[in-house]
Design a protein around this motif. Structure first.
Motif, PDB file in Angstrom:
ATOM      1  N   ASP A   1       0.815  -1.222   0.000  1.00  0.00           N
ATOM      2  CA  ASP A   1       0.000   0.000   0.000  1.00  0.00           C
ATOM      3  C   ASP A   1       0.849   1.273   0.000  1.00  0.00           C
TER       4      ASP A   1
ATOM      5  N   LYS B   1       1.560   6.793   2.673  1.00  0.00           N
ATOM      6  CA  LYS B   1       0.446   5.841   2.793  1.00  0.00           C
ATOM      7  C   LYS B   1      -0.728   6.560   3.429  1.00  0.00           C
ATOM      8  N   THR B   2      -1.882   6.395   2.870  1.00  0.00           N
ATOM      9  CA  THR B   2      -3.077   7.086   3.357  1.00  0.00           C
ATOM     10  C   THR B   2      -3.322   6.780   4.836  1.00  0.00           C
ATOM     11  N   GLY B   3      -3.500   7.837   5.625  1.00  0.00           N
ATOM     12  CA  GLY B   3      -3.780   7.672   7.042  1.00  0.00           C
ATOM     13  C   GLY B   3      -2.553   7.515   7.909  1.00  0.00           C
ATOM     14  N   PHE B   4      -1.365   7.577   7.302  1.00  0.00           N
ATOM     15  CA  PHE B   4      -0.122   7.400   8.056  1.00  0.00           C
ATOM     16  C   PHE B   4       0.811   8.589   7.818  1.00  0.00           C
TER      17      PHE B   4
END
Length: 378
Positions: free
Chosen positions: A10, A47-50
């Motif tokens: 991801d 990475k989305t959300g990180f």
């Protein structure tokens, strides 16, 4: 061909090849990168959300070899060359003539930079995020500028843990300098290092030297000399003292670190008292390291340094208890840099001039030697 491996499927890896910090608008890695000329590769995972990953930085040298140490600096190009905020740029306030006072490179600006050092055998010794400032005096006006590098907590490291100089035992540095050789920039690139090397093994404070090839954002930048930075940390290392308990002055009592009260009182005492009187001279010996002072002046007189003693002069003591000592640095005017007949100069007379001009040998700068030479013991 360089492959980048994301930590998970991801992750999206973005990269740059111009020294700039990767962001989500930078090139996306998908296939192995083919690098055909010297480049600095910076890569970062998103990475989305990180939070994004730390930046990985590696310089690749293509069709280049040298027997010298190599330093690679990389940063967003604008940090150096943007006309509004770049520390290497002229900007819009520079005076038209050398050394271009008012230019960006005369401002006390610091920018983030990644520093890599490669040993002559090619080993990558370290890579560390640091701060960078333009360093020096009039030599800032040269196209190739001296740079001071600082380890700071805001960049992730409070110190650089590496043995920069083989001759020294130190393995930790708060700062160091990439010096353009000062006034010697158009000549040998080693004049100051040569002269200070003549006093190896003598009890005198001086900077060590290591010549290096510099690259900036993958571009060859010529020779710059790795030197220790003369500050409280330099004194602390060489004399095993607390850097917070050191007085360092330059010129006529101008404070670099600490306080000037003790030195100015000593200067007044020497100016207003006869050094032929035993008790007066004995008192002076409790306030300054006379042997160190003699060695320092002998060096400068022998070198025929004409940018001294009213300039390029620093001295220090351990606060409250120490004796004043002098630091040998920036001797580039010596050894006839502008005059092939300078070996005929009477530099002792120059260092004793009672009525010299503001530069290079004003009265305050020759006072100690003039007065102390009246004492037969001295």
């Amino acid at each position: 061909n360089i492959e980048l491996t994301p930590a998970s499927v991801d992750d999206i890896v973005h990269y740059t090849l111009d020294g700039s910090e990767p962001n989500e608008l930078s090139n996306i890695y998908s296939n192995p990168l083919q690098i055909n000329s010297t480049k600095v590769l910076k890569a970062k995972s998103f990475k989305t959300g990180f939070l994004s990953s730390k930046t990985i930085t590696l310089t690749y040298f293509i069709n280049f070899s040298t027997s010298l140490t190599v330093v690679s600096l990389s940063t967003n190009p604008g940090n150096l060359f943007d006309e509004e905020y770049g520390i290497y740029a002229m900007g819009d306030s520079a005076e038209p003539s050398f050394p271009y006072f008012g230019a960006n490179f005369w401002k006390d600006w610091e920018r983030p930079v990644h520093v890599e050092l490669f040993e002559p055998n090619g080993d990558n010794a370290f890579g560390i995020d640091m701060g960078v400032k333009v360093f020096g005096g009039w030599s800032r006006g040269n196209e190739q500028k001296s740079l001071a590098l600082f380890a700071r907590g805001q960049y992730g490291y409070n110190s650089l843990n590496y043995k920069l100089f083989d001759e020294l035992p130190f393995t930790e540095y708060e700062s160091f300098v990439l010096r353009n050789s000062g006034n010697d920039w158009t000549s040998t690139m080693l004049r100051d290092a040569f002269m200070t090397s003549l006093v190896d093994g003598i009890d005198i404070d001086k900077q060590d030297y290591r010549p290096a090839i510099l690259f900036i954002n993958g571009e060859y930048w010529g020779i710059q000399n790795i030197r220790e930075k003369v500050n409280e940390h330099f004194i602390a290392q060489h004399h095993n003292v607390d850097p917070d308990s050191v007085d360092i002055l330059e010129y006529f009592g101008q404070v670099v670190n600490g306080d000037s009260t003790d030195y100015m009182a000593l200067h007044s005492f020497i100016e207003n008292n006869s050094m032929t009187i035993f008790e007066n001279y004995e008192y002076v010996k409790t306030k300054m390291d006379v042997s160190n002072f003699i060695r320092y002046f002998v060096c400068q007189i022998y070198f025929d340094n004409r940018d001294w003693p009213g300039s390029n002069i620093k001295y220090w003591r351990k606060s409250a208890t120490g004796k004043w000592r002098w630091i040998l640095y920036d001797t580039d005017f010596g050894y006839g840099i502008w005059d092939p007949n300078a070996f005929q100069n009477n530099t002792l007379e120059f260092a004793l001039e009672p009525n010299g001009p503001d530069w290079p040998n004003p009265p305050w700068s020759t006072l100690f030697l003039r007065k102390l030479l009246m004492n037969q013991s001295f």
